[in-house]
Design a protein around this motif. Sequence first.
Motif, PDB file in Angstrom:
ATOM      1  N   ASP A  51       0.904  -1.320  -0.292  1.00  0.00           N
ATOM      2  CA  ASP A  51       0.099  -0.186   0.020  1.00  0.00           C
ATOM      3  C   ASP A  51       0.809   1.293   0.234  1.00  0.00           C
ATOM      4  O   ASP A  51       0.589   2.047  -0.899  1.00  0.00           O
ATOM      5  CB  ASP A  51      -0.906   0.027   1.246  1.00  0.00           C
ATOM      6  CG  ASP A  51      -1.988  -1.039   1.041  1.00  0.00           C
ATOM      7  OD1 ASP A  51      -2.058  -1.830   0.242  1.00  0.00           O
ATOM      8  OD2 ASP A  51      -2.666  -1.262   2.347  1.00  0.00           O
ATOM      9  N   ASP A  52       1.746   1.067   0.855  1.00  0.00           N
ATOM     10  CA  ASP A  52       2.877   2.436   1.054  1.00  0.00           C
ATOM     11  C   ASP A  52       3.460   2.816  -0.452  1.00  0.00           C
ATOM     12  O   ASP A  52       3.720   3.953  -0.723  1.00  0.00           O
ATOM     13  CB  ASP A  52       3.728   2.214   2.269  1.00  0.00           C
ATOM     14  CG  ASP A  52       3.075   2.514   3.570  1.00  0.00           C
ATOM     15  OD1 ASP A  52       1.980   2.877   3.666  1.00  0.00           O
ATOM     16  OD2 ASP A  52       3.930   1.748   4.443  1.00  0.00           O
ATOM     17  N   THR A  60       0.282   4.993   3.936  1.00  0.00           N
ATOM     18  CA  THR A  60      -0.920   4.553   4.929  1.00  0.00           C
ATOM     19  C   THR A  60      -0.243   4.318   6.498  1.00  0.00           C
ATOM     20  O   THR A  60      -0.752   4.629   7.352  1.00  0.00           O
ATOM     21  CB  THR A  60      -1.770   3.663   4.405  1.00  0.00           C
ATOM     22  OG1 THR A  60      -2.383   3.860   3.216  1.00  0.00           O
ATOM     23  CG2 THR A  60      -2.712   3.139   5.557  1.00  0.00           C
ATOM     24  N   SER A  61       0.983   3.820   6.551  1.00  0.00           N
ATOM     25  CA  SER A  61       1.211   3.303   7.774  1.00  0.00           C
ATOM     26  C   SER A  61       1.802   4.434   8.629  1.00  0.00           C
ATOM     27  O   SER A  61       1.313   4.462   9.515  1.00  0.00           O
ATOM     28  CB  SER A  61       2.682   2.272   7.336  1.00  0.00           C
ATOM     29  OG  SER A  61       3.808   3.170   6.706  1.00  0.00           O
ATOM     30  N   THR A  63       0.543   7.531   8.484  1.00  0.00           N
ATOM     31  CA  THR A  63      -0.788   7.939   8.889  1.00  0.00           C
ATOM     32  C   THR A  63      -1.497   7.237   9.840  1.00  0.00           C
ATOM     33  O   THR A  63      -2.117   7.771  10.855  1.00  0.00           O
ATOM     34  CB  THR A  63      -1.845   7.933   7.283  1.00  0.00           C
ATOM     35  OG1 THR A  63      -1.142   8.875   6.316  1.00  0.00           O
ATOM     36  CG2 THR A  63      -3.139   8.728   7.921  1.00  0.00           C
ATOM     37  N   VAL A  64      -1.760   5.890   9.778  1.00  0.00           N
ATOM     38  CA  VAL A  64      -2.254   5.187  10.822  1.00  0.00           C
ATOM     39  C   VAL A  64      -1.640   5.392  12.208  1.00  0.00           C
ATOM     40  O   VAL A  64      -2.397   5.406  13.235  1.00  0.00           O
ATOM     41  CB  VAL A  64      -2.554   3.689  10.195  1.00  0.00           C
ATOM     42  CG1 VAL A  64      -2.729   2.803  11.556  1.00  0.00           C
ATOM     43  CG2 VAL A  64      -3.471   3.570   9.149  1.00  0.00           C
ATOM     44  N   LEU A 110      -9.210   3.184   7.297  1.00  0.00           N
ATOM     45  CA  LEU A 110      -8.190   3.215   6.255  1.00  0.00           C
ATOM     46  C   LEU A 110      -7.693   1.621   6.242  1.00  0.00           C
ATOM     47  O   LEU A 110      -7.310   1.232   5.040  1.00  0.00           O
ATOM     48  CB  LEU A 110      -6.875   4.016   6.854  1.00  0.00           C
ATOM     49  CG  LEU A 110      -7.091   5.276   6.612  1.00  0.00           C
ATOM     50  CD1 LEU A 110      -5.977   6.154   7.398  1.00  0.00           C
ATOM     51  CD2 LEU A 110      -7.353   6.005   5.408  1.00  0.00           C
ATOM     52  N   ARG A 119      -8.346   0.449   0.007  1.00  0.00           N
ATOM     53  CA  ARG A 119      -7.612   0.804   0.882  1.00  0.00           C
ATOM     54  C   ARG A 119      -7.017   2.273   0.430  1.00  0.00           C
ATOM     55  O   ARG A 119      -6.771   3.106   1.201  1.00  0.00           O
ATOM     56  CB  ARG A 119      -6.587  -0.116   1.536  1.00  0.00           C
ATOM     57  CG  ARG A 119      -7.071  -1.294   2.142  1.00  0.00           C
ATOM     58  CD  ARG A 119      -6.148  -1.978   3.110  1.00  0.00           C
ATOM     59  NE  ARG A 119      -5.112  -2.369   2.491  1.00  0.00           N
ATOM     60  CZ  ARG A 119      -4.778  -3.665   1.727  1.00  0.00           C
ATOM     61  NH1 ARG A 119      -6.231  -4.197   2.095  1.00  0.00           N
ATOM     62  NH2 ARG A 119      -4.044  -4.057   1.193  1.00  0.00           N
ATOM     63  N   ARG A 123      -7.146   6.157   1.545  1.00  0.00           N
ATOM     64  CA  ARG A 123      -6.273   7.020   1.970  1.00  0.00           C
ATOM     65  C   ARG A 123      -6.165   8.406   1.171  1.00  0.00           C
ATOM     66  O   ARG A 123      -5.798   9.351   1.699  1.00  0.00           O
ATOM     67  CB  ARG A 123      -4.719   6.141   1.749  1.00  0.00           C
ATOM     68  CG  ARG A 123      -3.494   7.031   1.984  1.00  0.00           C
ATOM     69  CD  ARG A 123      -3.574   7.566   3.472  1.00  0.00           C
ATOM     70  NE  ARG A 123      -2.568   8.595   3.802  1.00  0.00           N
ATOM     71  CZ  ARG A 123      -2.498   9.761   3.864  1.00  0.00           C
ATOM     72  NH1 ARG A 123      -3.758  10.172   3.483  1.00  0.00           N
ATOM     73  NH2 ARG A 123      -1.315  10.582   3.983  1.00  0.00           N
ATOM     74  N   TRP A 126      -8.899  10.554   2.378  1.00  0.00           N
ATOM     75  CA  TRP A 126      -8.295  11.264   3.470  1.00  0.00           C
ATOM     76  C   TRP A 126      -7.584  12.247   3.425  1.00  0.00           C
ATOM     77  O   TRP A 126      -7.701  13.425   4.118  1.00  0.00           O
ATOM     78  CB  TRP A 126      -8.035  10.130   4.434  1.00  0.00           C
ATOM     79  CG  TRP A 126      -7.698  10.488   5.889  1.00  0.00           C
ATOM     80  CD1 TRP A 126      -6.380  10.734   6.545  1.00  0.00           C
ATOM     81  CD2 TRP A 126      -8.502  11.147   6.876  1.00  0.00           C
ATOM     82  NE1 TRP A 126      -6.509  11.268   7.380  1.00  0.00           N
ATOM     83  CE2 TRP A 126      -7.625  11.360   8.034  1.00  0.00           C
ATOM     84  CE3 TRP A 126      -9.686  11.380   6.822  1.00  0.00           C
ATOM     85  CZ2 TRP A 126      -8.291  12.135   9.119  1.00  0.00           C
ATOM     86  CZ3 TRP A 126     -10.452  11.964   7.907  1.00  0.00           C
ATOM     87  CH2 TRP A 126      -9.519  12.311   9.143  1.00  0.00           C
TER      88      TRP A 126
END
Length: 272
Positions: A51-52, A60-61, A63-64, A110, A119, A123, A126
């Motif tokens: 994802d990243d 995403t990592s 951000t989460v 997310l 996903r 992201r 967001w």
Amino acid sequence: MGESPPGDSQVDQSVLRVFNTLFTRANPSLERAFDVEHSSTVDPTSSLASDDKALGDLATSSTVTSMLLAAADHLDALRSMLFEAKVLYIRAPYTLLRCALENASVAVWLLAPSNRDERIIRRLRWEWANIVDQYAAFELIKHTPVRSKDDRRMHLLALARTRGLSDDQVSAIAGRTIGFGQIVDLAAEENALLDKATNRVLWSMCSGISHGRQWPVLPLSEHSRVAPIDDKRVWVRLSISEKELLDIADVTLLTFQQGWHLFDQRRRGHGL
């Protein structure tokens, strides 16, 4: 109705025992939030790493983990109020829990979809919500940023097109921004222990308290008539409803733990 200022109240020992159980259950998640540098390593073969990679600088990592740390900040503030200051204000606990629930819900929202495209869409949506709010603030102070709002929007759409998303999916990214109410709803759907409608009502009451609305004050408080003001109004003394507070705290901590659970699922190797 007039409200007679109550100051603060001491916390009942039975309530402290229940809160202690809730926080003990959630403590591993709280502790790791404050050591996130050592507890959030993403395996390069994991679904989250993929994802990243697709998102570049919008990983995403990170951000989460930021959302979960924000949730932990507010939960720890509540814990300090209860177990160190040993007081219960009428409104402040709900404001803290509202912030914690919103941030934890974003993390769940997310990470929850099993489909990578979904996903990534979430992201990007967001990020667009963040951009909209940021540039609205810039306009108020007459600040001209280095990158224009449209430039950043086009960057999001380019990431989506590179991913091969459909035209409808791409157009949804910079369309109507998603609100916290919808995110809280969607996060509740990911936890079998939570009820979506109940979650929304509890969040709405916390939000109302945070913004000085009158409608949630009585449902979230114990109250007694103190004295008449005139023939139509009375002074009322309020104290916090410990049952409602415990219910909201339970929902919030469950969502917070779910966020870490999903993060661990996605960051481990050989995921989808």
